[in-house]
Design a protein around this motif. Sequence first.
Motif, short mmCIF file in Angstrom:
data_model
loop_
_atom_site.label_atom_id
_atom_site.label_comp_id
_atom_site.label_asym_id
_atom_site.label_seq_id
_atom_site.Cartn_x
_atom_site.Cartn_y
_atom_site.Cartn_z
N PRO A 20 0.74 -1.17 -0.01
CA PRO A 20 0.00 -0.08 -0.04
C PRO A 20 0.87 1.30 0.02
CG PRO A 20 -1.17 -1.48 1.45
CD PRO A 20 0.12 -2.05 1.12
N GLY A 21 1.41 1.65 -1.03
CA GLY A 21 1.92 2.89 -1.33
C GLY A 21 0.83 3.43 -2.42
N LEU A 43 9.29 2.44 -5.13
CA LEU A 43 9.92 2.95 -3.76
C LEU A 43 10.74 4.10 -4.10
CD1 LEU A 43 12.80 0.44 -2.57
CD2 LEU A 43 12.33 0.91 -5.10
N VAL A 44 10.96 4.79 -3.06
CA VAL A 44 11.75 5.94 -2.76
C VAL A 44 13.12 5.32 -2.69
CG1 VAL A 44 12.32 8.11 -1.70
CG2 VAL A 44 9.90 7.47 -2.13
N GLU B 19 5.86 8.03 -1.11
CA GLU B 19 6.30 6.66 -0.24
C GLU B 19 5.04 6.01 0.23
OE1 GLU B 19 8.67 6.02 3.80
OE2 GLU B 19 9.18 7.67 2.62
N PRO B 20 4.15 6.68 0.62
CA PRO B 20 3.13 6.00 1.58
C PRO B 20 2.74 4.29 1.42
CG PRO B 20 2.44 8.19 1.43
CD PRO B 20 3.50 7.94 0.39
N GLY B 21 3.57 3.69 1.30
CA GLY B 21 3.57 2.26 1.67
C GLY B 21 3.58 2.17 3.17
N PRO B 22 3.38 1.06 3.69
CA PRO B 22 3.19 0.88 5.20
C PRO B 22 4.63 1.04 5.69
CG PRO B 22 2.77 -1.37 4.26
CD PRO B 22 2.90 -0.37 3.08
N TRP B 41 11.05 2.26 3.01
CA TRP B 41 11.33 2.18 1.43
C TRP B 41 11.54 0.77 0.83
CZ3 TRP B 41 15.68 6.52 0.36
CH2 TRP B 41 15.27 7.93 0.66
N HIS B 42 10.35 0.44 0.33
CA HIS B 42 10.18 -1.10 -0.18
C HIS B 42 9.53 -1.20 -1.17
CE1 HIS B 42 6.71 -1.46 2.26
NE2 HIS B 42 7.33 -0.85 3.41
N HIS B 160 1.95 5.00 7.58
CA HIS B 160 2.61 5.47 6.20
C HIS B 160 3.44 6.44 6.55
CE1 HIS B 160 -0.06 2.37 4.15
NE2 HIS B 160 -0.76 2.29 5.17
N TYR B 161 4.65 6.49 6.27
CA TYR B 161 5.45 7.56 6.40
C TYR B 161 5.54 8.81 5.41
CZ TYR B 161 9.22 10.31 8.51
OH TYR B 161 9.96 11.39 9.15
#
Lengths: 185, 185
Positions: A20-21, A43-44, B19-22, B41-42, B160-161
């Motif tokens: 979930p990005g 990804l960043v 970025e907002p993945g978990p 970052w993934h 999510h950061y």
Amino acid sequence: MPEYRKKDFPTDKIRRFLEPGPIVLVSSAWRAKTNIMTMGWHLVMGFEPALIGCYIWDANHSFQMIRKSGECVINIPTSDMIETVIGIGNTTGAEIDKFAEFGLTAEPAETVGAPLIKECYANFECKVRDAGALDRYGMFVLEVTKAHAATSPKYPKTVHYRGDGVFMVSGRNVSYRDKFKPQNL
Amino acid sequence: MPEYRKKDFPTDKIRRFLEPGPIVLVSSAWRAKTNIMTMGWHLVMGFEPALIGCYIWDANHSFQMIRKSGECVINIPTSDMIETVIGIGNTTGAEIDKFAEFGLTAEPAETVGAPLIKECYANFECKVRDAGALDRYGMFVLEVTKAHAATSPKYPKTVHYRGDGVFMVSGRNVSYRDKFKPQNL
């Protein structure tokens, strides 16, 4: 602290939790044709330069367009565009003109030949920095050469894909800035 | 369709949108010591085998532990653990025992030497499949060899950061399964 009951979970389904990005729309151009794809695997990878890594399946029509042109634009759609996001994911640029089909506006970018999608909250113009080193994984490393974003709202309501046709819509934002060490970014 | 006013945006801040993945907690073990790091970052890179790509800064204490052991566990914390997530991000395993410091329970994994974090919603045991091909980018390619997840709720409330100490908490889930082509996963 929560305490959960657990069971074995199939490893091929963990994207439900990991992915979930925000779902993004990637626009590209090659030989007077444009295309758009829906992408959730990214990804960043750095700030300066701004690097983004993404996985694109080589069977995707956008794969060769991005590879040959060496450019693309990452566009951030908001949750009110979710049906468009799905429609774009359901179709192939080999058969249709996605801008025309989905009523989207192609705007010229400043640093790349690929068009911006006007209706999206933000647009990041990207140049492919590396398509070779990561070849065996289908990874592209993109460098953002120019970014555009809406001035309001501060944070867009984004959609995040969970697989199997289920989307998560971004929730509230909370600031912990006072508790955070600056070097943690 | 939304129509936004836009301005130039600094390319080094686009993580706010991309970025907002978990946020995940990565646990590792090397020579009788364990560690935990906070990671955002993934990306998902494949289903079968289940591959996850992630970027880990080489100055991070976990970097060498994961590299040397060739293993780690990706743990999914829920939003009620946000202060723990921040605390783990604010400290270094070179100085403290993070499991002890943050009152977390290390449980033995089945396929790797790194411990699971019991309090997390899910735990994915991972073996490093490639740390070399992606070396110049600080990328690891991980293969999930065993996954554990809570049976309820179906979807955890994740954090999510967004950078700068601001977190987004995951919102509602919506299903568009009937509109989705199966091959779009």
